[in-house]
Design an enzyme around this catalytic site. Sequence first.
Site, mmCIF file in Angstrom:
data_model
loop_
_atom_site.group_PDB
_atom_site.id
_atom_site.type_symbol
_atom_site.label_atom_id
_atom_site.label_comp_id
_atom_site.label_asym_id
_atom_site.label_seq_id
_atom_site.Cartn_x
_atom_site.Cartn_y
_atom_site.Cartn_z
ATOM 1 N N ASP A 11 -14.186 70.309 -18.715
ATOM 2 C CA ASP A 11 -14.228 68.896 -19.115
ATOM 3 C C ASP A 11 -12.818 68.373 -18.883
ATOM 4 O O ASP A 11 -11.870 68.796 -19.529
ATOM 5 C CB ASP A 11 -14.625 68.821 -20.595
ATOM 6 C CG ASP A 11 -14.569 67.402 -21.165
ATOM 7 O OD1 ASP A 11 -14.061 66.486 -20.479
ATOM 8 O OD2 ASP A 11 -15.021 67.234 -22.310
ATOM 9 N N TYR A 90 -11.937 59.466 -21.497
ATOM 10 C CA TYR A 90 -11.716 60.063 -22.800
ATOM 11 C C TYR A 90 -11.373 61.556 -22.714
ATOM 12 O O TYR A 90 -12.108 62.336 -22.134
ATOM 13 C CB TYR A 90 -12.919 59.854 -23.740
ATOM 14 C CG TYR A 90 -12.464 60.108 -25.137
ATOM 15 C CD1 TYR A 90 -11.585 59.223 -25.755
ATOM 16 C CD2 TYR A 90 -12.805 61.281 -25.791
ATOM 17 C CE1 TYR A 90 -11.077 59.488 -27.009
ATOM 18 C CE2 TYR A 90 -12.302 61.547 -27.053
ATOM 19 C CZ TYR A 90 -11.432 60.649 -27.651
ATOM 20 O OH TYR A 90 -10.919 60.924 -28.881
ATOM 21 N N ASN A 104 -5.502 83.311 -12.389
ATOM 22 C CA ASN A 104 -6.902 83.358 -12.780
ATOM 23 C C ASN A 104 -7.140 82.283 -13.836
ATOM 24 O O ASN A 104 -6.316 82.121 -14.733
ATOM 25 C CB ASN A 104 -7.181 84.756 -13.366
ATOM 26 C CG ASN A 104 -8.660 85.053 -13.489
ATOM 27 O OD1 ASN A 104 -9.403 84.290 -14.079
ATOM 28 N ND2 ASN A 104 -9.067 86.169 -12.912
ATOM 29 N N ASP A 131 -24.199 71.272 -22.187
ATOM 30 C CA ASP A 131 -23.127 70.473 -22.792
ATOM 31 C C ASP A 131 -23.385 70.359 -24.288
ATOM 32 O O ASP A 131 -24.529 70.360 -24.729
ATOM 33 C CB ASP A 131 -23.060 69.083 -22.157
ATOM 34 C CG ASP A 131 -21.830 68.300 -22.634
ATOM 35 O OD1 ASP A 131 -20.782 68.939 -22.896
ATOM 36 O OD2 ASP A 131 -21.911 67.066 -22.743
ATOM 37 N N LYS A 132 -22.294 70.238 -25.049
ATOM 38 C CA LYS A 132 -22.309 70.101 -26.510
ATOM 39 C C LYS A 132 -22.830 71.355 -27.198
ATOM 40 O O LYS A 132 -23.553 71.306 -28.191
ATOM 41 C CB LYS A 132 -23.141 68.878 -26.946
ATOM 42 C CG LYS A 132 -22.704 67.577 -26.291
ATOM 43 C CD LYS A 132 -21.303 67.152 -26.724
ATOM 44 C CE LYS A 132 -20.881 65.858 -26.047
ATOM 45 N NZ LYS A 132 -20.247 66.071 -24.714
ATOM 46 N N TYR A 228 -9.555 73.197 -32.436
ATOM 47 C CA TYR A 228 -10.680 72.589 -31.735
ATOM 48 C C TYR A 228 -10.187 71.668 -30.637
ATOM 49 O O TYR A 228 -9.401 70.763 -30.873
ATOM 50 C CB TYR A 228 -11.553 71.792 -32.708
ATOM 51 C CG TYR A 228 -12.743 71.161 -32.026
ATOM 52 C CD1 TYR A 228 -13.746 71.960 -31.487
ATOM 53 C CD2 TYR A 228 -12.865 69.788 -31.905
ATOM 54 C CE1 TYR A 228 -14.844 71.401 -30.850
ATOM 55 C CE2 TYR A 228 -13.967 69.211 -31.270
ATOM 56 C CZ TYR A 228 -14.941 70.038 -30.748
ATOM 57 O OH TYR A 228 -16.028 69.474 -30.116
ATOM 58 N N LYS A 231 -16.152 71.695 -27.107
ATOM 59 C CA LYS A 231 -17.029 72.858 -27.138
ATOM 60 C C LYS A 231 -16.967 73.589 -25.793
ATOM 61 O O LYS A 231 -16.544 73.028 -24.794
ATOM 62 C CB LYS A 231 -18.460 72.422 -27.456
ATOM 63 C CG LYS A 231 -18.776 72.532 -28.943
ATOM 64 C CD LYS A 231 -18.730 73.994 -29.409
ATOM 65 C CE LYS A 231 -19.103 74.096 -30.876
ATOM 66 N NZ LYS A 231 -18.641 75.328 -31.509
ATOM 67 N N ASP A 232 -17.460 74.856 -25.802
ATOM 68 C CA ASP A 232 -17.360 75.691 -24.595
ATOM 69 C C ASP A 232 -18.221 75.138 -23.451
ATOM 70 O O ASP A 232 -17.859 75.237 -22.293
ATOM 71 C CB ASP A 232 -17.816 77.117 -24.899
ATOM 72 C CG ASP A 232 -17.223 77.630 -26.191
ATOM 73 O OD1 ASP A 232 -16.102 77.200 -26.522
ATOM 74 O OD2 ASP A 232 -17.877 78.430 -26.873
ATOM 75 N N ARG A 265 -18.792 66.577 -32.693
ATOM 76 C CA ARG A 265 -17.512 67.218 -33.027
ATOM 77 C C ARG A 265 -17.596 68.744 -32.994
ATOM 78 O O ARG A 265 -16.815 69.430 -33.653
ATOM 79 C CB ARG A 265 -17.014 66.737 -34.401
ATOM 80 C CG ARG A 265 -16.736 65.243 -34.411
ATOM 81 C CD ARG A 265 -16.372 64.702 -35.784
ATOM 82 N NE ARG A 265 -16.402 63.239 -35.749
ATOM 83 C CZ ARG A 265 -15.376 62.477 -35.381
ATOM 84 N NH1 ARG A 265 -14.226 63.025 -35.054
ATOM 85 N NH2 ARG A 265 -15.486 61.175 -35.356
HETATM 86 P P1 13P Z 1 -17.227 68.108 -25.547
HETATM 87 O O1 13P Z 1 -16.928 69.539 -25.908
HETATM 88 O O2 13P Z 1 -18.425 67.977 -24.663
HETATM 89 O O3 13P Z 1 -16.016 67.425 -24.982
HETATM 90 O O4 13P Z 1 -17.645 67.330 -26.871
HETATM 91 C C1 13P Z 1 -16.699 67.253 -27.876
HETATM 92 C C2 13P Z 1 -17.136 66.527 -29.096
HETATM 93 O O5 13P Z 1 -16.444 66.621 -30.080
HETATM 94 C C3 13P Z 1 -18.391 65.746 -29.097
HETATM 95 O O6 13P Z 1 -18.580 65.067 -30.321
HETATM 96 MG MG MG Z 2 -15.356 65.970 -23.836
HETATM 97 MG MG MG Z 3 -18.710 68.779 -22.784
#
Ligand code: 13P
Ligand code: MG
Ligand code: MG
Length: 364
Positions: A11, A90, A104, A131-132, A228, A231-232, A265
Amino acid sequence: MPITLSVIKADIGGYVGHSSIHPALIEKAQEMLDKARSQGTLVDFHVTHVGDDLELIMTHEFGENNEGIHKLAWDVFLAGTEVARKLKLYGAGQDLLSDSFAGNVRGMGPGVAEMEIEERPSEPVIVFMADKTSAGAWNLPLYKMFADPFNTAGLVIAESMHRGFAFEIQDVREHKKIVLNAPEETYDLLMFMGAPGRYAVKRVSSRMSGETAAVSSTERLSQIAGRYVGKDDPVLVVRCQGNFPAVGEVLEPFTTPFLVEGWMRGSHQGPLMPCALRDANPSRFDGPPRVVSAGFQLAEGKLVGPRDMFDDPSFDAAREQANTVANYMRSHGPFEPHRLPLEELEYTTMPAIMERLKGRWVAV
Ligand code: 13P
Ligand code: MG
Ligand code: MG
Ligand code: 13P
């Protein structure tokens, strides 16, 4: 000549918020990978996205963990971040956790799933992208694909699969791995696979031929960054047919929108919704979490495709159920189990709240 399929993702900026990606980032990546293909570094490539994650699907002849290929992906992410900064997208550069490339991309923020294979006379592969959600999200579908005869008829009726599959499980906290065999060790296997926050399946192989059947990205962003950052949003590559489950057996687990951690989040449980690539723009409470699947036939390393595998009315019921489950989970608001338990929470105001209220706690 063995061929390597490398899926490397990051991302590098969301549009709007974390919901999707700006076309300029896709264009930048295509332009750079096109150049690498004409110079002979790549055999072929396909660029796509799921939500705000840029996905580089590449084939080449340099094997797994190749410095040149990883550097190429890193450079694409850096150049894309520049574009994202100009557009003030963003979280520009969100997943790039290091300032300098050291051979790597593993451990630097991007997610990586790579497999070096001897291409079969016909080589159907499916690239799943989510995603998410977090790295362990593939545990449940991988178990169903490769160890559950109620999902995969071939485990029972196909000679080529009857001996089962070997699962490499990584302990993402202690950085250790173990290989367990299905079917005879399935109860041990499920003890680990059923705890996807800690244990994630990295690789599955055929016990008959030793061939790699599936690889996933298991990078835990919060573990790398120590806080944080996002997310992965993991990827998974699965080979199909022949010694492996059929395409339909590989897709079947996603007819249940099972619960995963992630969503708003990165701190909530929610259903993983299988959707068409065009619908991979999670907006409702930044979700619900999405999974897309791009199918290819490899032909001398060329990526013939993609076919958008979830763009099929037979997944409508799963999408509907995902929306129903999403409403139900959302109705819990800030309560567990919708909100993740304290120790899993990606975001937390707890230390500050505890500090402010410390004088008001009294013994009972
Ligand atoms: P991403 O990991 O997709 O960037 O999402 C982060 C997030 O906090 C969504 O609410
Ligand atoms: Mg994001
Ligand atoms: Mg994402
Ligand atoms: P294979 O034997 O090539 O895996 O074909 C089986 C099939 O496609 C049935 O779904």
